[in-house]
Scaffold this active site. Structure first.
Site, PDB file in Angstrom:
ATOM      1  N   GLU A 143       0.401  -0.881   0.367  1.00 43.74           N
ATOM      2  CA  GLU A 143       0.013   0.588   0.316  1.00 43.74           C
ATOM      3  C   GLU A 143       0.820   1.188   0.034  1.00 43.74           C
ATOM      4  O   GLU A 143       1.987   1.625   0.875  1.00 43.74           O
ATOM      5  CB  GLU A 143      -0.847   0.039   1.263  1.00 43.74           C
ATOM      6  CG  GLU A 143      -1.537   1.215   1.435  1.00 43.74           C
ATOM      7  CD  GLU A 143      -2.729   1.231   2.989  1.00 43.74           C
ATOM      8  OE1 GLU A 143      -3.238   2.133   2.924  1.00 43.74           O
ATOM      9  OE2 GLU A 143      -2.200   0.763   4.185  1.00 43.74           O
ATOM     10  N   ASP A 150      -6.079   2.924  -1.165  1.00 47.37           N
ATOM     11  CA  ASP A 150      -6.532   4.165   0.099  1.00 47.37           C
ATOM     12  C   ASP A 150      -6.523   5.543  -0.434  1.00 47.37           C
ATOM     13  O   ASP A 150      -5.227   6.332  -1.648  1.00 47.37           O
ATOM     14  CB  ASP A 150      -5.623   3.508   1.148  1.00 47.37           C
ATOM     15  CG  ASP A 150      -5.706   4.691   2.550  1.00 47.37           C
ATOM     16  OD1 ASP A 150      -6.364   5.637   2.041  1.00 47.37           O
ATOM     17  OD2 ASP A 150      -5.758   3.767   3.155  1.00 47.37           O
ATOM     18  N   GLN A 156      -9.543   1.419   0.522  1.00 51.80           N
ATOM     19  CA  GLN A 156     -10.239   2.061   2.082  1.00 51.80           C
ATOM     20  C   GLN A 156     -10.049   3.061   1.408  1.00 51.80           C
ATOM     21  O   GLN A 156      -9.955   3.917   0.844  1.00 51.80           O
ATOM     22  CB  GLN A 156      -9.032   1.434   2.865  1.00 51.80           C
ATOM     23  CG  GLN A 156      -8.286   0.557   3.145  1.00 51.80           C
ATOM     24  CD  GLN A 156      -6.960   0.080   4.202  1.00 51.80           C
ATOM     25  OE1 GLN A 156      -6.503   0.542   3.772  1.00 51.80           O
ATOM     26  NE2 GLN A 156      -7.498  -0.890   5.067  1.00 51.80           N
ATOM     27  N   GLU A 161     -11.531   2.987   6.918  1.00 50.45           N
ATOM     28  CA  GLU A 161     -10.262   2.607   7.679  1.00 50.45           C
ATOM     29  C   GLU A 161     -10.371   4.297   7.674  1.00 50.45           C
ATOM     30  O   GLU A 161      -9.055   5.442   7.519  1.00 50.45           O
ATOM     31  CB  GLU A 161      -8.783   2.197   7.252  1.00 50.45           C
ATOM     32  CG  GLU A 161      -7.892   2.506   7.714  1.00 50.45           C
ATOM     33  CD  GLU A 161      -6.538   2.343   7.675  1.00 50.45           C
ATOM     34  OE1 GLU A 161      -5.681   1.247   8.174  1.00 50.45           O
ATOM     35  OE2 GLU A 161      -6.075   2.507   6.336  1.00 50.45           O
TER      36      GLU A 161
END
Length: 264
Positions: free
Chosen positions: A143, A178, A204, A240
């Site tokens: 990530e 993300d 995310q 998140e």
């Protein structure tokens, strides 16, 4: 419609960790993720998943001494043995929890280390991790994370992550997208999703810039959720973010999506 997973490290901090599974299920979540499970026996977490009919979507491999500021080991030269021990432990938990995705954090190398050496270490460690994970039916995630939140984090950009993924060449290595981190570092979220969707294993979300609920800040998440549907994304969307107040009070953004999913 997207399938949403509650991040139990950040959400529901009003109750102890093991009670957060019940809270998430009662609010309509069908999946959960968290950073690290290792303070609790795997069977204890498995029992909570069974009791709530939740799917364990994702968690992180051991990331070094988190309390002292370490944020992963995979790109840290000289820590290879510790990294491999951590992968073994993480895969034991993955088996117990029925989790098929494992996030491997790159880490924050010392400024004296050359980027080339760190990259070579990262590639070698990922080759090892994916080889071990394949035998368990687990996909490894990497990530890109913004350096404002994690100074000196080795992996910060989408193109960098996908170049490393391609070099490792493992079919069970994917990139965790993300949107919060990507927006801070490079933006252009929709085009990044279109470009890389075939190699994105997990998404995310959080509001930008403060990492609160996704209906706060500068990102148009309803547009991105519809785009994920258009692109045929079948994975989970991890929530998140840090609630501005009580977790449940801030879930108004989620309810229309849960209703739409339930009606399908």
């Amino acid at each position: 419609m997207p399938r949403f997973a509650a991040n139990l490290t950040l959400l529901y901090q009003e109750v102890p960790f093991l009670d957060r599974f019940r809270e998430a299920a009662s609010d309509g979540f069908r999946g959960v993720e968290f950073l690290f499970p290792y303070e609790h026996p795997a069977q204890e977490i498995r029992n909570r998943l069974n009791d709530t009919d939740l799917t364990q979507v994702l968690f992180n491999a051991p990331a070094g001494d988190w309390a002292s500021g370490e944020r992963g080991l995979a790109a840290l030269p000289g820590r290879e043995a510790q990294f491999r021990d951590g992968i073994e432990l993480a895969l034991d938990y993955a088996d117990a929890l029925g989790c098929r995705q494992l996030h491997v954090m790159a880490g924050c190398p010392d400024a004296t280390e050359s980027p080339e050496r760190c990259r070579a270490t990262f590639v070698e460690n990922l080759a090892y991790a994916t080889g071990q994970a394949a035998a368990h039916g687990v996909t490894v995630m990497i990530e890109p994370i913004n350096p404002r939140d994690f100074p000196r984090y080795f992996l910060t950009r989408q193109d960098q992550a996908h170049a490393i993924r391609s070099e490792v060449g493992a079919g069970n290595l994917k990139v965790q997208f993300d949107a919060y981190h990507c927006q801070i570092v490079e933006g252009d979220l929709a085009m990044k999703l279109r470009q890389y969707i075939g190699h994105i294993g997990h998404v995310q979300v959080a509001g930008v810039p403060a990492r609160h609920e996704p209906d706060t800040g500068e990102v148009n998440y309803p547009f991105l959720f519809r785009l994920l549907d258009e692109l045929g994304y079948a994975g989970w969307v991890g929530c998140e973010y840090r609630p501005q107040g009580e977790t449940r009070a801030g879930l108004g953004w989620l309810k229309p999506w849960l209703r739409a999913t339930a009606s399908r």
